[in-house]
Design an enzyme around this catalytic site. Sequence first.
Site, PDB file in Angstrom:
ATOM      1  N   ASP A 286       0.864  -1.165   0.000  1.00  0.00           N
ATOM      2  CA  ASP A 286       0.000   0.000   0.000  1.00  0.00           C
ATOM      3  C   ASP A 286       0.915   1.233   0.000  1.00  0.00           C
ATOM      4  O   ASP A 286       2.137   1.126   0.162  1.00  0.00           O
ATOM      5  CB  ASP A 286      -0.978   0.001   1.179  1.00  0.00           C
ATOM      6  CG  ASP A 286      -2.199   0.875   0.878  1.00  0.00           C
ATOM      7  OD1 ASP A 286      -2.140   1.676  -0.085  1.00  0.00           O
ATOM      8  OD2 ASP A 286      -3.207   0.783   1.582  1.00  0.00           O
TER       9      ASP A 286
HETATM   10  C1  NOJ Z   1      -3.843   4.059  -0.011  1.00  0.00           C
HETATM   11  C2  NOJ Z   1      -5.057   3.184   0.089  1.00  0.00           C
HETATM   12  O1  NOJ Z   1      -5.037   2.444   1.306  1.00  0.00           O
HETATM   13  C3  NOJ Z   1      -5.175   2.202  -1.062  1.00  0.00           C
HETATM   14  O2  NOJ Z   1      -6.403   1.529  -0.953  1.00  0.00           O
HETATM   15  C4  NOJ Z   1      -5.057   2.932  -2.372  1.00  0.00           C
HETATM   16  O3  NOJ Z   1      -5.207   2.028  -3.429  1.00  0.00           O
HETATM   17  C5  NOJ Z   1      -3.709   3.613  -2.420  1.00  0.00           C
HETATM   18  N1  NOJ Z   1      -3.618   4.574  -1.338  1.00  0.00           N
HETATM   19  C6  NOJ Z   1      -3.489   4.316  -3.747  1.00  0.00           C
HETATM   20  O4  NOJ Z   1      -4.279   5.436  -3.835  1.00  0.00           O
END
Ligand code: NOJ
Length: 746
Positions: A286
């Site tokens: 993530d």
């Molecule tokens: C953080 C989020 O937790 C995730 O779900 C997302 O895909 C990414 N950022 C990218 O934006």
Amino acid sequence: MKFNKIAPVLLVLSVFIFLKQASAQDGIDRKVDSVLSKMTLAEKVGQMNQYNGDWEATGPVTKAVGDKLAEIKQGKVGAVLNIMGSAHTKMFQDAAMQSRLKIPLLFGQDVIHGYRITFPIPLAEASSWNPDAIERAERIAATEASASGINWTFAPMVDIARDPRWGRVMEGAGEDPYLGSLIAAARVHGFQGRSLGSIDAVMACAKHFAAYGAAIGGRDYNSVDMSLHSLWEVYLPPFKAAAEAGAATFMNSFNDLNGTPATGNTYLQREVLKKIWNFKGFVVSDWGSIGEMIPHGYAKDNYQAAEIAVKAGNDMDMESHSYIENLEKLVNDGKVSISLIDESIRRILRKKFEMGLFDDPYRFINPAREKSLLNLPASQTEARSMAQKSIVLLKNSNQLLPLSKDLKTVAVIGPLAKAKKEQKGFWSLDIEPNEDITSVIEALKKTAPKTQFVFQKGCNIDDQSRAGFADAVEAAKTADVVVMAMGEAPDMTGEAKSKANIHLPGVQEDLIKAVIATGKPVVVLLMAGRPMIFNWTADNANAILYTWWLGSQGGNAIADVLYGAYNPSGKLPITFPRTEGQIPIYYNHLNTGRPAANDKDVFYKSAYIDLPNSPRFAFGYGLSYTTFDYIDNEPTASSARIKDNGSLQISFTLKNTGKYAGEETIQLYIRQMVSQPLRPVKELKDFKKVFLQPGESRKVTFTVSRDMLYFYNDSLQYVTQPGDFQVMIGSASDDIRLKRAFELSN
Ligand code: NOJ
């Protein structure tokens, strides 16, 4: 032709298809190896590096675009995210084509509930209990996104969520592993279409692996402390379903699980995902989560964080820069074996080949396609239909709804009555012009042209001002019926949007009280990304529709339901608590040794002395404008025993006893009465949707089979245990209409 004549033909055909697929895979493996053999270590590390585009999304911009383009030309980047529109993606792919090996970039994006056309938020769509419709919605999202240069969506989010304080509850399918698994698979199929090589397919990404939804206290990014048993029984099933449906990628999560950050978790990524489930895709971190192992206190610096993450099976680094800055050195220092790097590269390159990007890096970048496929009328029709199906009717006293188009005056009151963009909710991309969206009041005016609509805002979403109350009350007094559009602001749910107080915000419930005091019939529309608490309204409003955030077609869909063009059929995919003190509250809990028989039974029982145990609205609950009788005309099941791989049938008659044609979602729950370890008091195992005309009856038959009875035992083996079971069939988890006992024997 008789079956025994077709059988050999079918066999030859399936062997042929299998061999063709296998040889295509072999072909891809050979191509992957050939590219791999030409790559320097630096280029390999580059493929494992993903950068954000040039605007702040869910994290800060860490590098100027120019610097990123320069790094792409040097082969230091394998994927980017948040680059939208074919012109923009072309600029980045052009840079990749100037790198030595010309390995195409992947373009990722959070296409969570639609791309140009916004569909209802995922939790709303889950209220439809309609995986086919959800798959169609994702097909449209994928078609639009792929036409704009995107080839990878960071969806579906398949985290089970039992805590409505958690802001990200809006992104998933709710609390149930069975419903969640069906929806996870549907979303993957929708995004990826016929196959990854199709021009309108985007790679899916099942996230957040794993147990992110169980953050302690519902606080985003918080620790998760859970037994392996709960992990396997409740939180992993939708991920397994996504993997089985062929999800190309997985994203790990920000939380730690029992003390190990998911990003650095070997058990989750290498053991469960890649070994036990034989997942062939790749895992992306993530946003920044590799680097976040430092503040977690799990790694002392980025060098160690990169080492931990790559060893744990994290193939690509989203935006922490840990890999690009450290992996080469880690290999040269002998800390990380090159074979681990090669394994990640194989996984990443294989997907790039499967997506057809090596054949044509620009295949998704086509302005003509983009123009011709975005915002099609047929897609808007599908979005409207999905929005209708997502609405849940919570209350309808004296059949106030549907409204008549002959009403003289309707007062439309509330801070969300004129909402346009807000209806899209969190995680919607900012591509849709405001004018394309119809507000509730505009939609009502279009639907009932003879009625006079008077509007008063009454109050804001979340402040203490009552200055608008008097005018709202006056407007209500002039009306035959009042429609109140209330709820949260769209950014009160989503990432980093956890709330400790999930009551209807501000003075909205006081405004509802003031309007109801006029004695006029009041319909309350509740827009939100989570279950809210609104006990007074639930007790006193005449009718309540929970509309969530319905997307581009929200206003129209609400008008369709209010006037009966669509008879509401949604069922809650998550429990609504009476108050925050009951959280976590979910239907599929275990029994205690001192279970309370009912809400009044508190004498040395597992109960609150100040509040019932039961929720305000249970999982599976949702009304229709019509009523359904479950007629138990077959008092015994066809067999009360399941032996070996046998099954049993349970039939009854469903009758539409009301005035309107409508659809019932019949739910089948099972309980194993005695087992080691314990089994929940009920678990959803099947459901059927039946549409009936007024007065119509239909025989409904469910098949109960052994595969519904498996669970993870103490050694985490997936087993059945012989014994007594109960099947419960009904209209909601707390509205069981038929029960059958049966026995499972070996
Ligand atoms: C953080 C989020 O937790 C995730 O779900 C997302 O895909 C990414 N950022 C990218 O934006």
